[in-house]
Design a protein around this motif. Sequence first.
Motif, PDB file in Angstrom:
ATOM      1  N   GLY A  30       0.803  -1.232   0.000  1.00 31.83           N
ATOM      2  CA  GLY A  30       0.000   0.000   0.000  1.00 31.83           C
ATOM      3  C   GLY A  30       0.830   1.274   0.000  1.00 31.83           C
ATOM      4  O   GLY A  30       0.274   2.371  -0.097  1.00 31.83           O
ATOM      5  N   PHE A  31       2.160   1.139   0.104  1.00 38.80           N
ATOM      6  CA  PHE A  31       3.037   2.317   0.043  1.00 38.80           C
ATOM      7  C   PHE A  31       3.646   2.435  -1.352  1.00 38.80           C
ATOM      8  O   PHE A  31       3.560   1.513  -2.158  1.00 38.80           O
ATOM      9  CB  PHE A  31       4.159   2.198   1.088  1.00 38.80           C
ATOM     10  N   HIS A  32       4.271   3.569  -1.623  1.00 39.35           N
ATOM     11  CA  HIS A  32       4.991   3.795  -2.876  1.00 39.35           C
ATOM     12  C   HIS A  32       6.477   3.930  -2.563  1.00 39.35           C
ATOM     13  O   HIS A  32       6.837   4.554  -1.562  1.00 39.35           O
ATOM     14  CB  HIS A  32       4.509   5.087  -3.547  1.00 39.35           C
ATOM     15  N   LEU A  34       9.820   5.712  -2.828  1.00 45.73           N
ATOM     16  CA  LEU A  34      10.124   7.132  -3.064  1.00 45.73           C
ATOM     17  C   LEU A  34      11.622   7.334  -3.261  1.00 45.73           C
ATOM     18  O   LEU A  34      12.431   6.584  -2.709  1.00 45.73           O
ATOM     19  CB  LEU A  34       9.716   7.983  -1.849  1.00 45.73           C
ATOM     20  N   GLY A 141       5.654   6.211  11.179  1.00 44.27           N
ATOM     21  CA  GLY A 141       5.281   6.850   9.917  1.00 44.27           C
ATOM     22  C   GLY A 141       6.496   7.086   9.050  1.00 44.27           C
ATOM     23  O   GLY A 141       7.627   7.171   9.554  1.00 44.27           O
ATOM     24  N   SER A 142       6.257   7.205   7.743  1.00 45.63           N
ATOM     25  CA  SER A 142       7.357   7.290   6.774  1.00 45.63           C
ATOM     26  C   SER A 142       8.228   8.532   6.974  1.00 45.63           C
ATOM     27  O   SER A 142       9.416   8.508   6.668  1.00 45.63           O
ATOM     28  CB  SER A 142       6.785   7.325   5.354  1.00 45.63           C
ATOM     29  N   ARG A 158      10.132   3.886   1.798  1.00 49.67           N
ATOM     30  CA  ARG A 158       8.911   4.688   1.994  1.00 49.67           C
ATOM     31  C   ARG A 158       9.267   6.149   2.242  1.00 49.67           C
ATOM     32  O   ARG A 158       8.369   6.981   2.429  1.00 49.67           O
ATOM     33  CB  ARG A 158       8.164   4.191   3.237  1.00 49.67           C
ATOM     34  N   THR A 184      -2.961  12.685   2.885  1.00 50.18           N
ATOM     35  CA  THR A 184      -1.823  12.092   2.159  1.00 50.18           C
ATOM     36  C   THR A 184      -2.240  10.849   1.355  1.00 50.18           C
ATOM     37  O   THR A 184      -1.914  10.757   0.164  1.00 50.18           O
ATOM     38  CB  THR A 184      -0.684  11.769   3.150  1.00 50.18           C
ATOM     39  N   PRO A 185      -2.963   9.873   1.962  1.00 46.38           N
ATOM     40  CA  PRO A 185      -3.366   8.699   1.166  1.00 46.38           C
ATOM     41  C   PRO A 185      -4.202   9.090  -0.051  1.00 46.38           C
ATOM     42  O   PRO A 185      -4.062   8.494  -1.122  1.00 46.38           O
ATOM     43  CB  PRO A 185      -4.196   7.860   2.145  1.00 46.38           C
ATOM     44  N   PHE A 188      -1.821  10.336  -2.843  1.00 44.99           N
ATOM     45  CA  PHE A 188      -1.134   9.196  -3.489  1.00 44.99           C
ATOM     46  C   PHE A 188      -2.118   8.432  -4.386  1.00 44.99           C
ATOM     47  O   PHE A 188      -1.766   8.028  -5.503  1.00 44.99           O
ATOM     48  CB  PHE A 188      -0.523   8.258  -2.438  1.00 44.99           C
TER      49      PHE A 188
HETATM   50  O1  C5P Z   1       3.757   6.513   6.504  1.00 42.23           O
HETATM   51  P1  C5P Z   1       2.581   7.429   6.650  1.00 42.23           P
HETATM   52  O2  C5P Z   1       1.648   6.985   7.746  1.00 42.23           O
HETATM   53  O3  C5P Z   1       2.939   8.859   6.749  1.00 42.23           O
HETATM   54  O4  C5P Z   1       1.779   7.282   5.292  1.00 42.23           O
HETATM   55  C1  C5P Z   1       0.449   7.740   5.144  1.00 42.23           C
HETATM   56  C2  C5P Z   1      -0.118   7.201   3.845  1.00 42.23           C
HETATM   57  O5  C5P Z   1       0.518   7.846   2.736  1.00 42.23           O
HETATM   58  C3  C5P Z   1       0.088   5.722   3.600  1.00 42.23           C
HETATM   59  O6  C5P Z   1      -0.930   4.960   4.205  1.00 42.23           O
HETATM   60  C4  C5P Z   1       0.025   5.648   2.084  1.00 42.23           C
HETATM   61  O7  C5P Z   1      -1.320   5.708   1.619  1.00 42.23           O
HETATM   62  C5  C5P Z   1       0.695   6.942   1.660  1.00 42.23           C
HETATM   63  N1  C5P Z   1       2.139   6.754   1.415  1.00 42.23           N
HETATM   64  C6  C5P Z   1       2.539   6.060   0.280  1.00 42.23           C
HETATM   65  N2  C5P Z   1       3.872   5.866   0.040  1.00 42.23           N
HETATM   66  C7  C5P Z   1       4.801   6.374   0.879  1.00 42.23           C
HETATM   67  C8  C5P Z   1       4.421   7.093   2.042  1.00 42.23           C
HETATM   68  C9  C5P Z   1       3.069   7.270   2.277  1.00 42.23           C
HETATM   69  O8  C5P Z   1       1.704   5.604  -0.513  1.00 42.23           O
HETATM   70  N3  C5P Z   1       6.090   6.176   0.615  1.00 42.23           N
END
Ligand code: C5P
Length: 309
Positions: A30-32, A34, A141-142, A158, A184-185, A188
């Motif tokens: 579910g993350f990307h 980066l 968190g990222s 992430r 944020t989600p 993305f």
């Molecule tokens: O890590 P964090 O809780 O800040 O991320 C919030 C949301 O942002 C994640 O659930 C995801 O939907 C998106 N996200 C992502 N790729 C990342 C960081 C965040 O898709 N590298």
Amino acid sequence: MLSVVPSPITVRAPSKVNLHLGVGDLRADGFHDLTTVFQALSLSDDLEIAPAGSLAVRVSGEGAAEVPTDRTNLVWKAAVRLAHLAGRAPLVEIAIAKGIPVAGGMAGGSADAAAALVGLNELWDLGLSRDELVAVAAELGSDVPFALHGGTALGTGRGERLLPVLSRNTFHWVLALAKGGLSTPAVFAELDRLRAHGTPPRLGEPQQLMQALAFGDPKQLAPLLGNDLQAAALSLKPELRRTLRAGVNAGALAGLVSGSGPTCAFLCESEESAVSVAAELAGAGVCRSVRTANGPVPGARVLSGETPG
Ligand code: C5P
């Protein structure tokens, strides 16, 4: 016997802007992936942490009404996580004075979590190393590891895997705070949708940008700033186009959406230029409010003998 009650600890945590935010494809978790270059900015939150009968989070300042004060707050999670690691109860009151816009793409919640980790490590005299704190930060968190790190850094994975980036000089920024935030989600997800229906441009690697940082020249840096999430943020909030145009018309070297937005960040040639761009933007009616900031600044740190402000 006299028992010594520890005095409250104040911790300052910086906001961030992504000078380069290259977004890869959606991963199975579910993350990307980066490739990002973060810079920590002087616009910051201050946390006061004091022993208490039970865990409590209070919030004041910029956007306080929108910040939860219960177990969903990242600061609450940080306190519970660290207390669990230390084998103690999280009996603290944490007062957050917000300067960083809420849901603004400047990692305000992450900054608060990083500050809580640093402050509690000190208050409880845990003696956890930076690496140990970074491991807890990455679970929260990222962007939390960068808020601990500060300065200028290259983030991969992430965004939680960091390498310091050489950055000469101080850069001067104007930040245009928007009416309302962006999730944020959702931003993305909007980028995934845009990519499924077309081929929005993707940033290349940030080598040239890192050279410009090492050189320390804002004019060289300005045309290299870029954010793959900008198209998605503009798609969800088209009025940001006007804000970006207005900042450049006011004399900024360049403007971009900060992280997932909706805050817009403008790089300026000097502190004087930033003050003049901020004044003109404030009068242009294209944002809720305007701030000036500089970077890079240190990561979350205990203020000792300094006046919080
Ligand atoms: O890590 P964090 O809780 O800040 O991320 C919030 C949301 O942002 C994640 O659930 C995801 O939907 C998106 N996200 C992502 N790729 C990342 C960081 C965040 O898709 N590298």
